[in-house]
Each structure stands twice: as structure tokens, then as C-alpha cells.
Design a protein around this motif. Structure first.
Motif, PDB file in Angstrom:
ATOM      1  N   LEU A  43       0.451  -1.461  -0.491  1.00  0.00           N
ATOM      2  CA  LEU A  43      -0.604   0.258  -0.197  1.00  0.00           C
ATOM      3  C   LEU A  43       0.924   1.244  -0.727  1.00  0.00           C
ATOM      4  N   GLY A  44       1.563   0.749   0.708  1.00  0.00           N
ATOM      5  CA  GLY A  44       2.752   2.551   0.893  1.00  0.00           C
ATOM      6  C   GLY A  44       3.407   3.469  -0.020  1.00  0.00           C
ATOM      7  N   LEU A  45       4.025   1.526  -0.934  1.00  0.00           N
ATOM      8  CA  LEU A  45       5.060   1.417  -2.157  1.00  0.00           C
ATOM      9  C   LEU A  45       4.071   2.490  -3.337  1.00  0.00           C
ATOM     10  N   THR A  46       2.591   1.831  -3.388  1.00  0.00           N
ATOM     11  CA  THR A  46       1.871   2.092  -4.325  1.00  0.00           C
ATOM     12  C   THR A  46       0.922   3.738  -4.302  1.00  0.00           C
ATOM     13  N   ALA A  47       1.319   4.140  -2.718  1.00  0.00           N
ATOM     14  CA  ALA A  47       0.647   5.498  -2.667  1.00  0.00           C
ATOM     15  C   ALA A  47       1.042   6.397  -2.759  1.00  0.00           C
ATOM     16  N   THR A  48       2.508   6.342  -2.864  1.00  0.00           N
ATOM     17  CA  THR A  48       4.223   7.216  -3.035  1.00  0.00           C
ATOM     18  C   THR A  48       4.102   7.161  -4.304  1.00  0.00           C
ATOM     19  N   VAL A  49       3.671   5.654  -5.167  1.00  0.00           N
ATOM     20  CA  VAL A  49       4.065   6.388  -6.494  1.00  0.00           C
ATOM     21  C   VAL A  49       2.907   6.873  -7.510  1.00  0.00           C
ATOM     22  N   LEU A  50       1.436   6.645  -7.041  1.00  0.00           N
ATOM     23  CA  LEU A  50       0.596   7.638  -7.354  1.00  0.00           C
ATOM     24  C   LEU A  50       0.897   9.501  -6.654  1.00  0.00           C
ATOM     25  N   VAL A  51       1.140   8.841  -5.567  1.00  0.00           N
ATOM     26  CA  VAL A  51       1.746  10.922  -5.623  1.00  0.00           C
ATOM     27  C   VAL A  51       2.441  11.314  -6.307  1.00  0.00           C
ATOM     28  N   VAL A  52       3.921  11.270  -6.120  1.00  0.00           N
ATOM     29  CA  VAL A  52       4.977  11.209  -7.033  1.00  0.00           C
ATOM     30  C   VAL A  52       4.630  11.381  -8.454  1.00  0.00           C
ATOM     31  N   ALA A  53       3.554  10.422  -9.490  1.00  0.00           N
ATOM     32  CA  ALA A  53       3.059  10.573 -10.211  1.00  0.00           C
ATOM     33  C   ALA A  53       1.791  12.029 -10.723  1.00  0.00           C
ATOM     34  N   VAL A  54       1.501  12.024 -10.193  1.00  0.00           N
ATOM     35  CA  VAL A  54       0.632  13.434  -9.452  1.00  0.00           C
ATOM     36  C   VAL A  54       1.230  14.629  -9.691  1.00  0.00           C
ATOM     37  N   LEU A  55       2.401  14.775  -8.837  1.00  0.00           N
ATOM     38  CA  LEU A  55       3.099  15.902  -8.843  1.00  0.00           C
ATOM     39  C   LEU A  55       3.528  16.160  -9.324  1.00  0.00           C
ATOM     40  N   ALA A  56       4.551  15.296 -10.729  1.00  0.00           N
ATOM     41  CA  ALA A  56       5.167  15.497 -11.410  1.00  0.00           C
ATOM     42  C   ALA A  56       4.254  15.769 -12.654  1.00  0.00           C
ATOM     43  N   LEU A  57       2.929  15.210 -13.222  1.00  0.00           N
ATOM     44  CA  LEU A  57       1.871  15.600 -13.739  1.00  0.00           C
ATOM     45  C   LEU A  57       2.021  17.084 -13.254  1.00  0.00           C
ATOM     46  N   ALA A  58       1.470  17.838 -11.988  1.00  0.00           N
ATOM     47  CA  ALA A  58       1.620  18.744 -11.920  1.00  0.00           C
ATOM     48  C   ALA A  58       2.677  19.603 -12.345  1.00  0.00           C
ATOM     49  N   ALA A 117     -12.222  11.670 -12.999  1.00  0.00           N
ATOM     50  CA  ALA A 117     -11.663   9.923 -12.415  1.00  0.00           C
ATOM     51  C   ALA A 117      -9.935  11.560 -11.897  1.00  0.00           C
ATOM     52  N   ALA A 118      -9.639  12.789 -12.811  1.00  0.00           N
ATOM     53  CA  ALA A 118      -8.365  13.544 -12.631  1.00  0.00           C
ATOM     54  C   ALA A 118      -8.416  13.819 -10.998  1.00  0.00           C
ATOM     55  N   VAL A 119     -10.015  13.955 -10.557  1.00  0.00           N
ATOM     56  CA  VAL A 119     -10.006  14.555  -8.800  1.00  0.00           C
ATOM     57  C   VAL A 119     -10.339  13.551  -8.066  1.00  0.00           C
ATOM     58  N   LEU A 120     -10.769  12.214  -8.249  1.00  0.00           N
ATOM     59  CA  LEU A 120     -10.610  10.571  -7.531  1.00  0.00           C
ATOM     60  C   LEU A 120      -9.104  10.495  -7.216  1.00  0.00           C
ATOM     61  N   LEU A 121      -8.820   9.991  -8.862  1.00  0.00           N
ATOM     62  CA  LEU A 121      -7.315   9.355  -8.344  1.00  0.00           C
ATOM     63  C   LEU A 121      -5.936  10.191  -7.571  1.00  0.00           C
ATOM     64  N   ALA A 122      -5.938  11.533  -7.793  1.00  0.00           N
ATOM     65  CA  ALA A 122      -5.571  12.786  -6.621  1.00  0.00           C
ATOM     66  C   ALA A 122      -5.738  12.545  -5.553  1.00  0.00           C
ATOM     67  N   GLY A 123      -7.035  12.846  -5.382  1.00  0.00           N
ATOM     68  CA  GLY A 123      -6.947  12.279  -4.072  1.00  0.00           C
ATOM     69  C   GLY A 123      -6.925  11.215  -3.059  1.00  0.00           C
ATOM     70  N   LEU A 124      -7.720  10.150  -3.926  1.00  0.00           N
ATOM     71  CA  LEU A 124      -6.661   9.463  -3.113  1.00  0.00           C
ATOM     72  C   LEU A 124      -5.456   8.375  -3.115  1.00  0.00           C
ATOM     73  N   ALA A 125      -4.696   9.537  -4.565  1.00  0.00           N
ATOM     74  CA  ALA A 125      -3.302   9.278  -3.768  1.00  0.00           C
ATOM     75  C   ALA A 125      -2.725   9.907  -2.133  1.00  0.00           C
ATOM     76  N   PHE A 126      -3.107  11.250  -2.491  1.00  0.00           N
ATOM     77  CA  PHE A 126      -2.962  12.031  -1.076  1.00  0.00           C
ATOM     78  C   PHE A 126      -3.426  11.176   0.054  1.00  0.00           C
ATOM     79  N   ASN A 127      -4.483  10.928  -0.474  1.00  0.00           N
ATOM     80  CA  ASN A 127      -4.854  10.470   1.008  1.00  0.00           C
ATOM     81  C   ASN A 127      -4.510   8.751   1.310  1.00  0.00           C
ATOM     82  N   LEU A 128      -4.228   7.813   0.311  1.00  0.00           N
ATOM     83  CA  LEU A 128      -3.210   6.488   0.498  1.00  0.00           C
ATOM     84  C   LEU A 128      -1.784   6.975   1.577  1.00  0.00           C
TER      85      LEU A 128
END
Length: 643
Positions: free
Chosen positions: A13-28, A250-261
Motif C-alpha cells: 500500500l505504501g509503495l503504491t501510494a508513493t508512486v501515485l503521489v509522485v506521478a501526480v506531482l510530476a504531472l503538475a 477521475a483525475a480528482v478522484l485519483l489525485a485525492g485518493l493518492a494523497f489520502n492513501l
């Protein structure tokens, strides 16, 4: 610290959440650079086109690619959400720390305001502030930031209150360090991790809230756009092109889920949880006598010169039906080079007596005494720099739990050196050298490297010795040791006690030792004070603790300690009943309900602490039946507490 954060990414879970947050920040960061031109390109020939290979999510009413616009909008959406959470945390820190900085009365008003704000739903507050600040990105950021502030303020209040109760914070206050400086140096570093975790989770919530405000037209305004605005535009064409609404949603959902996870993963990896005064202190009520001293009410110090003098000490706390007095009229003296022990059951007032002497009780406590002096200086006098220097150099406090007495975020050497730099005017280099010398004096090996370590890198016994070394940074005339051997094994206990005895013998330092262990006090101390229900019930030489005790309570404490002659086949001796609650002290002798010698007079009149013709002048006892033999026909288990 690095290892603790590494644990966050070691779980799936931690690895998945970290990858998601890094991807979201990189996209931004890189989204507008990569697709900015394509997202703004108008194509009137392709207005409201369906999803295709050229436009995966179709186009809007100007023929612009919806997917590219969603990718580009990530920067503004995430940046504004992060800015809002920064405002929430900053405002929450100010509001939550205010009770600690402002003091009791002003702090209560601030706490009440925070409690009222927390009672309102966050969405309602956000809408209220959005109307106040007006539509637009700036107003929406302020609205969401201020709407989230009460929750962070409540969290900060709870965390600060927990750290403020630690011994190292009380010691810093005693040194005269201002509240604001104590907050910055000792409190906030120890609450940083929970705040970071909750801020990470809050970023996801802020992202959702910001998208909601933009969706209803109170957020980002044209020509700028974020995910919420794109979602609003997409719903207008929902039946023509569903992807126009689903992709930004979906973008709002995935980004919010990434930060929460990610926040939840950090919380699990670090082990972090998510998510009254006394105006006046009346004197003792009628019928409760103060302790008196023999020889014209002047205490006898034998060959000892007085270092500490305590007369009629009272400690009171606010209670629902009036002040509660856990310490009631305590009087004693400690001479230079003398070791005095205080024993009694939990709740008897031992530690509160020590904290009152060392001025480590909080603002909610009221301390009163007809005399409370250290080396002739009045400890009840108004706080001054001279008095703080005297307390910091002439008095040493050894706390029960050194893990709470040391600040876990600062190195041992820096904490010891602070005493020398603050009170003795030494520079940083000289103070560290003094700290090394004091650690060596308390028998900590390799002190040169140990000063650079944190408290958690010391064993329990070494932390306790380091705490003694901190007291020796000055030139103490009195060491107050409150349960210094708690939770230590017997070998380390003996080492700590031997160290205190060696310091006492080498520098003629007075020692006030508080303990539950009657045997330890009898071996280490010259004199023993026995406390019960906030009063001293017997003051006797330690050598006569097992043979000359005259109070039934003292004799019961001694009898409850097994020795080599105790028959293992017989049940251990116990004291019947329960100790008296400080808020419900009965009339007469407080021990009467548990005493086999109690009679009607004991339950009506509280005996004074005095000596008599049958005892030496330095042996005092508060009992109407002092020294009388206990009834042989009543076993301890037959004695019950009187109603």
C-alpha cells in the motif's frame, strides 16, 4: 528517522501510494510544459467531437482536446489545493498553540472559539468564507484554508497539551525560557510528524473541496481552468460525450485518493494516530491541625545546616466542588549532606510535594506555604532572573521517567549544555565540554561520542545517569530524585543509587529521595518521612524504620515488604482497604478507616505531627495511638475500610 520513513514504502500500500503521489506531482510540474499548447488550440471544425484516436476524451465546445486540458489543469488544481492546506495548517498551528503561549485565561477563550468552529461542518464554513471573500481562485483558497483550520487547531491543541505535560518542558519553563521559545524549541518539533501526516491526508480533502467550489462557480474563473471547472463544463455535455465529465472527475478522484492513501501509509509506518483554575487557596479547615515542630516550633537539624526548609506546604487543584488539596500542611527540613526519603502509597502526595518545591507544577496548581526556602531564598517569591539562575544551578531534579524528561528531538549534549549556556554564561564549545565532563562524572563511557546521540540511543540506566549529569551541570546543593529507579532492573537500580550516594558524599549535597520502596529508602537515607493522604504521618530516623516506627501505617508499610525471613507458605502481608482520595478526605485521621487501632476520637480529630517525651526530638508522629501494639486477634484480611 530515515529508517522510519523508509518503512512507509516497504508495504504494498505504501509503495503504491508513493508512486501515485509522485506521478501526480510530476504531472503538475510537467503537464503544462508538455501539453500546454495543444490544450489551448482551438479547432472550430471539431467542436464537441466524440472520443477518437486523435482526441481520446473528445473535444469541448471550442474544439479543444479535453484530455490535454485535464492534464494541464493538474498544476493549478494541485497547487491551489496545497496552498489551501498550508493555510489550514498555519492557521491551525497559531490557534492550537495559542492556549500554551497566552496562558490559562486567554487560552480558555481561544479553546472555546476553536471548539465552536469545529462544531460547524467544514463544507458550511467553506461556503461561508467563499461568499465573504468572493468568487475566484484567491477567495476559494482562503475559504478552504480557513475552513480546515479548526480541525488542525483542535489536533494541535491535543498534541501540544500532551507534550507540554512532559518534564523537559516544565524544566525549560523553570529555567525562565519564554513560552514562545519553548513552543518553537521543545513542543513543535515533537508534534511535527502527526501534523505532517494529517496535512498529507488533508491535501486530498482540500483537492476535493476546491474542485467542488470550482464546480459550482465559486472557484477558478475563466479563462483559467482547473479540474472542478472542467467537470462543470463536461456535465453540460454529459449526454453527448460522457468522457468530458468522467475524465476530470477521475483525475480528482485519483489525485485525492493518492494523497489520502499516502497519508494513511505514512501514519502506519511512523505509528502516528490520525486524526479549571484556583482563584484562592483557603487555609486548612477547622479541625485539621498543621504539623508542628518540637522545641518551640523550630525544626531540629542536628549537625546539618539547613538547605531546604518547608513549612505548612499546601498544593491545590481546581475541582468540580471546590479546590482539591492533595498536599495538606507539610513541614520538614533537609540539611546539607543529609538524605531524606519520602515514602507512601500512590496518591499520598510525595511527587506533588517534590514538584511544588522545584516549581514544576503547572499554572493550574496553586502552591502556598508559610515558608518555602532553598538556601535561604524564598521559592514563592515572584519569578526573577536571579531566582531562575539559583534554581537552575543549586537545585537538581531527577525525574521518574528520563525518556519524558529529555526532549527526544534534541541531542543529549545539547540539552545538558543548555544549562551552562543559560545560567553560567559559557559559550557553546565550553558548555559541550562541561557536558562531556559531567557525563564522565556519572560513569557514562565514551562520553565524547555519547553527547552527539539522542535519548532513544541510551539505555534506561544510562538515560537516568545522564539526567543526574544534567543536574550536575551546575553546583547543586539539593538533588530531588522522584522514583529514580522505576522500571530499571535491580542491578541498574543499585548503580543509580550508588551514584547518588557517591555524589552526596563527594560534594556534601543534600538528597530528597521519593520512592515506593521502603527498603531502598531505609538503606540510602538518614531520615524518612512517611506520607498518607497529603500529610506527613511520621518523621523518623531511617535506622529505626523497621524497629522504632510508631505509626500503624508506617508499620504496615514495613510489614508489607517481604524479606529473607518471610515464610513462602504464608500469604504476603497487605494493607487493607484503599488509600483516601484527595477530593474526599474524611474528618479526623485519614488513616482511621484502615487502622486496627482507630476509635471514635481518631474519626473525629486529626492528630498533629509532634514528638513527645517517649521519643527523641527528631522523631515525630501523627497518631493518637502511637506505639501501641496492634491487636493480635485481628488478621489484616479481616480489617475493612470504614464507610
Amino acid at each position: 528517522m530515515h529508517g522510519r520513513w523508509t518503512r512507509v514504502v516497504r508495504t504494498p500500500l505504501g509503495l503504491t501510494a508513493t508512486v501515485l503521489v509522485v506521478a501526480v506531482l510530476a504531472l503538475a510540474c510537467f503537464g503544462p510544459l508538455l501539453w500546454g499548447d495543444g490544450a489551448d488550440a482551438v479547432n472550430t471544425d471539431g467542436i464537441l467531437a466524440q472520443p477518437s484516436a486523435d482526441h481520446w476524451a473528445g473535444t469541448d465546445n471550442l474544439g479543444r482536446d479535453i484530455l490535454l486540458r485535464v492534464l494541464v489543469a493538474s498544476r493549478l488544481s494541485i497547487a491551489l489545493a496545497l496552498l489551501a492546506i498550508v493555510i489550514s495548517v498555519a492557521a491551525g498551528l497559531v490557534l492550537g498553540s495559542a492556549p500554551f503561549v497566552l496562558g490559562r485565561r486567554s487560552g480558555r477563550l481561544m479553546s472555546a472559539a476553536v471548539n465552536i468552529a469545529v462544531a460547524f461542518p467544514g463544507l458550511l464554513l467553506a461556503l461561508f468564507f467563499a461568499v465573504v471573500f468572493g468568487a475566484g481562485a484567491t477567495g476559494a483558497v482562503l475559504a478552504i484554508g480557513l475552513a480546515g483550520a479548526p480541525a488542525f487547531a483542535r489536533l494541535t491543541q491535543t498534541l501540544v497539551a500532551g507534550v507540554a505535560a512532559r518534564d523537559y518542558v516544565a524544566a525549560a519553563r523553570t529555567l525562565g525560557i519564554g513560552r514562545f521559545r519553548v513552543l518553537l524549541r521543545h513542543v513543535l518539533p515533537n508534534v511535527a510528524e502527526p501534523l505532517v501526516v494529517n496535512a498529507t491526508i488533508g491535501a486530498g480533502n482540500a483537492l476535493l473541496a476546491f474542485a467542488g467550489l470550482s464546480f459550482i462557480g465559486l472557484g477558478v474563473q475563466a479563462p483559467a481552468y482547473d479540474w472542478g471547472r472542467l467537470l462543470n463544463e463536461g456535465t453540460g455535455a454529459l449526454y453527448v460525450n460522457a468522457a468530458a465529465a468522467l475524465v476530470p472527475g477521475a483525475a480528482v478522484l485519483l489525485a485525492g485518493l493518492a494523497f489520502n492513501l499516502f497519508g494513511e501509509s505514512v501514519a502506519k509506518g511512523l505509528g502516528v494516530s490520525v486524526g479549571a483554575g484556583v482563584r484562592a487557596l483557603p487555609r486548612l479547615r477547622a479541625g485539621v491541625p498543621r504539623e508542628t515542630e518540637p522545641a518551640g516550633d523550630e525544626p531540629r537539624m542536628n549537625s546539618y545546616q539547613a538547605v531546604l526548609e518547608v513549612r505548612d506546604l499546601e498544593v491545590a487543584f481546581p475541582g468540580p466542588s471546590g479546590p482539591v488539596r492533595p498536599v495538606r500542611g507539610v513541614s520538614f527540613q533537609v540539611g546539607r549532606g543529609e538524605a531524606v526519603g519520602i515514602v507512601g502509597e500512590s496518591g499520598s502526595g510525595k511527587s506533588l510535594t517534590a514538584l511544588a518545591i522545584t516549581r514544576l507544577l503547572g499554572d493550574h496548581a496553586r502552591v502556598d506555604a508559610s515558608r518555602l526556602e532553598l538556601l535561604g531564598d524564598d521559592l514563592l517569591a515572584p519569578d526573577t532572573a536571579v531566582q531562575r539562575r539559583m534554581l537552575g544551578t543549586s537545585l537538581a531534579m531527577v525525574f521518574q521517567d528520563p525518556m519524558t524528561a529529555f526532549n527526544p528531538t534534541r541531542r543529549i549534549g545539547g540539552q545538558l549544555a543548555e544549562v551552562a549556556t543559560h545560567h553560567q554564561g559559557l559559550n557553546r564549545r565550553a558548555a559541550i565540554a562541561r557536558a562531556v565532563d559531567r557525563l564522565t562524572a556519572v560513569r557514562i563511557p565514551d562520553a565524547d561520542s555519547r553527547v552527539r546521540q539522542y535519548p532513544h540511543e541510551f539505555s534506561g540506566g544510562m538515560r537516568q545517569r545522564a539526567m543526574i549529569g544534567m543536574g550536575l551541570m551546575g553546583t547543586p546543593a539539593l538533588i530531588v530524585a522522584d522514583e529514580p529507579t522505576t522500571a530499571l532492573d535491580v542491578t541498574v537500580q543499585q548503580q543509580v543509587l550508588d551514584l547518588l550516594a557517591a555524589i552526596r558524599a563527594a560534594d556534601d549535597v543534600a538528597l530528597l529521595l521519593i520512592s515506593h520502596d521502603v527498603t531502598v529508602v531505609g538503606e540510602v537515607c538518614d531520615r524518612v518521612l512517611v506520607m498518607y493522604a497529603g500529610r506527613i504521618v511520621e518523621d523518623l530516623p531511617a535506622a529505626g524504620l523497621t524497629t522504632a516506627a510508631r505509626h500503624p501505617y508506617t508499620r504496615a508499610l514495613v510489614a508489607a515488604v517481604p524479606d529473607m525471613t518471610t515464610d513462602p507458605a504464608e500469604p504476603l502481608a497487605t494493607i487493607p482497604g484503599r488509600p483516601v482520595a484527595p477530593a474526599d478526605v474524611p474528618a479526623g485521621c485519614a488513616y482511621a478507616g484502615r487502622c486496627p487501632l482507630a476509635d471514635a476520637r481518631c474519626r473525629a480529630e486529626d492528630p498533629p505531627l509532634t514528638g513527645d517525651a517517649a521519643t527523641p526530638s527528631h522523631h515525630r508522629v501523627a497518631c493518637w495511638h502511637a506505639g501501641e501494639p496492634l491487636p493480635a486477634d485481628r488478621r489484616p484480611d479481616e480489617l475493612v475500610e470504614s464507610p
